[in-house]
Motif scaffolding. Structure first.
Motif, short mmCIF file in Angstrom:
data_model
loop_
_atom_site.label_atom_id
_atom_site.label_comp_id
_atom_site.label_asym_id
_atom_site.label_seq_id
_atom_site.Cartn_x
_atom_site.Cartn_y
_atom_site.Cartn_z
N VAL A 41 0.84 -1.21 0.00
CA VAL A 41 0.00 0.00 0.00
C VAL A 41 0.87 1.26 0.00
CG1 VAL A 41 -1.70 1.33 1.31
CG2 VAL A 41 -1.94 -1.17 1.10
N ALA A 42 1.92 1.24 0.81
CA ALA A 42 2.81 2.41 0.90
C ALA A 42 3.46 2.71 -0.44
CB ALA A 42 3.87 2.17 1.97
N PHE A 43 3.92 1.69 -1.14
CA PHE A 43 4.54 1.90 -2.45
C PHE A 43 3.54 2.49 -3.44
CE2 PHE A 43 8.02 -1.57 -1.86
CZ PHE A 43 8.83 -0.65 -1.21
N ALA A 44 2.29 2.03 -3.40
CA ALA A 44 1.27 2.55 -4.31
C ALA A 44 0.97 4.02 -4.02
CB ALA A 44 -0.01 1.72 -4.20
N VAL A 45 0.89 4.38 -2.74
CA VAL A 45 0.63 5.78 -2.37
C VAL A 45 1.82 6.66 -2.74
CG1 VAL A 45 0.14 7.35 -0.45
CG2 VAL A 45 -0.97 5.11 -0.54
N LEU A 46 3.03 6.14 -2.54
CA LEU A 46 4.23 6.90 -2.92
C LEU A 46 4.24 7.19 -4.41
CD1 LEU A 46 7.04 8.01 -2.01
CD2 LEU A 46 7.97 5.79 -2.66
N ALA A 47 3.90 6.19 -5.22
CA ALA A 47 3.85 6.38 -6.68
C ALA A 47 2.79 7.43 -7.04
CB ALA A 47 3.55 5.05 -7.37
N THR A 48 1.66 7.41 -6.35
CA THR A 48 0.61 8.40 -6.61
C THR A 48 1.09 9.81 -6.27
OG1 THR A 48 -1.07 6.72 -6.08
CG2 THR A 48 -1.77 9.03 -6.11
N GLY A 49 1.80 9.94 -5.15
CA GLY A 49 2.32 11.24 -4.76
C GLY A 49 3.34 11.76 -5.75
N TYR A 50 4.25 10.89 -6.18
CA TYR A 50 5.25 11.33 -7.14
C TYR A 50 4.61 11.68 -8.48
CZ TYR A 50 9.21 11.58 -10.23
OH TYR A 50 10.12 12.02 -11.16
N GLY A 51 3.61 10.90 -8.90
CA GLY A 51 2.90 11.20 -10.14
C GLY A 51 2.18 12.52 -10.11
N THR A 52 1.77 12.96 -8.93
CA THR A 52 1.13 14.27 -8.77
C THR A 52 2.16 15.39 -8.87
OG1 THR A 52 -0.52 13.25 -7.31
CG2 THR A 52 -0.32 15.66 -7.25
N ILE A 53 3.35 15.17 -8.35
CA ILE A 53 4.39 16.21 -8.31
C ILE A 53 5.09 16.38 -9.65
CG2 ILE A 53 6.65 16.76 -7.32
CD1 ILE A 53 5.65 15.52 -4.69
N ALA A 54 5.45 15.28 -10.32
CA ALA A 54 6.39 15.31 -11.45
C ALA A 54 6.01 16.25 -12.59
CB ALA A 54 6.62 13.90 -11.96
N PRO A 55 4.79 16.14 -13.16
CA PRO A 55 4.50 17.01 -14.31
C PRO A 55 4.41 18.48 -13.93
CG PRO A 55 2.54 15.77 -13.67
CD PRO A 55 3.69 15.21 -12.88
N ASN A 56 4.04 18.76 -12.70
CA ASN A 56 3.89 20.15 -12.28
C ASN A 56 5.23 20.83 -12.00
OD1 ASN A 56 0.83 20.60 -12.03
ND2 ASN A 56 1.13 18.64 -11.03
N THR A 57 6.18 20.12 -11.41
CA THR A 57 7.52 20.70 -11.24
C THR A 57 8.19 20.90 -12.60
OG1 THR A 57 8.39 18.48 -10.80
CG2 THR A 57 7.94 19.89 -8.89
N THR A 58 8.00 19.96 -13.51
CA THR A 58 8.59 20.10 -14.85
C THR A 58 8.05 21.32 -15.57
OG1 THR A 58 8.86 17.70 -15.01
CG2 THR A 58 8.95 18.94 -17.06
N ALA A 59 6.73 21.48 -15.56
CA ALA A 59 6.13 22.63 -16.25
C ALA A 59 6.54 23.95 -15.61
CB ALA A 59 4.61 22.49 -16.24
N LEU A 60 6.54 24.02 -14.28
CA LEU A 60 6.93 25.26 -13.60
C LEU A 60 8.37 25.64 -13.93
CD1 LEU A 60 5.37 24.95 -10.02
CD2 LEU A 60 4.70 26.52 -11.83
N ALA A 61 9.25 24.64 -13.97
CA ALA A 61 10.67 24.93 -14.25
C ALA A 61 10.86 25.44 -15.67
CB ALA A 61 11.50 23.67 -14.02
N LEU A 62 10.21 24.83 -16.65
CA LEU A 62 10.45 25.20 -18.04
C LEU A 62 9.66 26.42 -18.48
CD1 LEU A 62 11.88 22.43 -17.95
CD2 LEU A 62 11.10 22.08 -20.29
N MET A 63 8.60 26.76 -17.76
CA MET A 63 7.83 27.96 -18.09
C MET A 63 8.66 29.23 -17.93
SD MET A 63 4.06 27.58 -16.42
CE MET A 63 2.78 26.55 -17.11
N ARG A 64 9.57 29.21 -16.98
CA ARG A 64 10.24 30.45 -16.58
C ARG A 64 11.35 30.88 -17.54
NH1 ARG A 64 8.99 32.28 -11.75
NH2 ARG A 64 10.95 33.41 -11.47
N HIS A 65 11.89 29.94 -18.32
CA HIS A 65 13.04 30.28 -19.16
C HIS A 65 12.90 29.62 -20.54
CE1 HIS A 65 15.32 32.22 -15.91
NE2 HIS A 65 14.80 31.28 -15.14
N PRO A 66 11.94 30.06 -21.34
CA PRO A 66 11.74 29.42 -22.65
C PRO A 66 12.90 29.63 -23.61
CG PRO A 66 10.42 31.42 -22.47
CD PRO A 66 10.97 31.16 -21.10
N GLU A 67 13.66 30.73 -23.43
CA GLU A 67 14.76 31.02 -24.35
C GLU A 67 15.97 30.12 -24.13
OE1 GLU A 67 15.42 33.64 -20.74
OE2 GLU A 67 13.74 32.80 -21.88
#
Length: 398
Positions: free
Chosen positions: A315-341
């Motif tokens: 159960v813990a591994f499944a919840v951990l994967a869910t948490g990481y899946g929630t974080i990953a695309p949003n940190t990626t988008a926030l990081a790349l939004m700031r410096h498109p050049e």
């Protein structure tokens, strides 16, 4: 959106159909080369006459190669365009996979796992840069969510495929399969991935000079640094799970390679679902939700360590994967939004720090892999604590 040089971003054209699938597959170089191999770790250790911690070094050096490779490939793609460095990296990945298949000992395997990862890093970082070249705003966040889903298919399919390969071959056969995958992706990239960075938008500095200049600008942006640090800490926890789960579930709790692959696949579905459908609030709010889920997972792992029961750790591994899946695309988008050049360098620094966190976590987990799950729990708990603190910083600054 305009860069500091006056160019308009994103570039013309979107990302659909075949191009999206190819970029997703390129982004999945890391999980493909890692997760296909996971069910074979115990057998590879026996065949090469090494320990659990010895064979796990091949995972750690792979993370180091992915991190360092991105720091090189990102600026190269800003200077010379996306296609050339991407194709060179795929060729290196394919050749190194072939050499891994005939490795005579664990040291030889580790060296070429590093080179395999160095080549594969081109797919990880340049696929992100291509997306940033073409998209902006909410559509960018959405596409990174879709890419995360595509990448998440790898943890579902790869261990099952790896287990199937082991029924008809050995761990070496898995690396021959990676040769085929590299060849197919190279052909698809050559045929269907167009150049997305026009010549007039490329960094005209030398590769080294341009890299230092771009990284200096990025590292002076406190918010960007907070975002990539959050990504690195969360990935550290997740890679601790990837590194430690084969021994925690197969050696400690006696799961067969097939049952381990099923459990790993279920966790991949959890990650995929979170990345695709978590739409509540802004990206900072979603990152905070993901951090909260990682806290719940850590508590489950503590219970598993105390009770020595299988159910809490699953159960813990499944919840951990869910948490990481929630974080990953949003940190990626926030990081790349700031410096498109300087999307290549921004994606490279994001990926480099992410895989540095993974390498550190993996080495710490591997050090105590044969003595139970204590080191796994401690590493995930520490990485989760850092993620929670940084998520709070991002939430306050939004």
């Amino acid at each position: 959106m305009r860069s500091s040089d006056g160019d308009t971003f994103p570039a013309e054209g979107g990302i659909r159909g075949r191009l999206l699938v190819i970029l997703g597959a390129l982004s999945a170089f890391a999980p493909i080369s890692t997760d296909l191999y996971l069910p074979a770790l115990p057998d590879a250790a026996d065949d090469l006459g090494t320990s659990a911690s010895g064979i796990q070094i091949t995972l750690v050096v792979s993370m180091i190669g992915l991190g360092l490779g991105q720091l090189l490939m990102g600026p190269l793609s800003d200077r010379y365009g996306r296609r050339g460095p991407l194709l060179v990296g795929i060729v290196l990945f394919t050749v190194a996979s072939l050499v891994c298949a005939i490795a005579p000992n664990v040291a030889f395997l580790a060296v070429f796992r590093f080179l395999q990862a160095l080549g594969g890093s081109s797919g990880v970082v340049i696929a992100r840069a291509i997306v940033r070249d073409r998209l902006d705003g909410p559509r960018l966040v959405e596409l990174f969510g879709v890419l995360t889903v595509v990448v998440s298919v790898a943890p579902i399919v790869a261990p099952v495929l790896g287990s199937a390969i082991l029924t008809v071959g050995s761990w070496r056969t898995i690396f021959f399969a990676l040769v085929v995958i590299g060849g197919l992706l190279g052909a698809a990239t050559f045929a269907w991935v167009p150049e997305s960075l026009a010549a007039h938008r490329r960094n005209t500095d030398g590769v080294v000079t341009g890299a230092f200049r771009s990284y200096g600008i990025l590292l002076r942006d406190g918010r960007y640094v907070a975002v990539i640090a959050t990504s690195a800490a969360a990935f550290g926890a997740f890679f601790g799970y990837i590194t430690g789960s084969p021994f925690a579930l197969q050696k400690v709790h006696g799961l067969s390679p097939v049952l381990f692959s099923v459990a790993f696949g279920i966790n991949g579905l959890c990650l995929m679902g979170a990345a695709r459908w978590m739409r509540y609030g802004n990206p900072q709010r979603r990152i905070a939700i993901g951090a909260g889920l990682m806290v719940v997972a850590t508590l489950g792992l503590v219970i598993a360590a105390v009770t020595d029961q299988l159910a809490p750790i699953l159960v813990a591994f499944a919840v951990l994967a869910t948490g990481y899946g929630t974080i990953a695309p949003n940190t990626t988008a926030l990081a790349l939004m700031r410096h498109p050049e300087r999307a290549g360098a921004a994606a490279a620094l994001l990926g480099g720090t992410q895989f540095a966190g993974g390498a550190l976590a993996g080495s710490l987990v591997g050090h105590g892999a044969e003595s139970g799950i204590t080191s796994l729990v401690v590493v995930i708990a520490a990485a989760t604590a850092v993620t929670v603190v940084l998520a709070a910083v991002l939430a306050r600054s939004s």
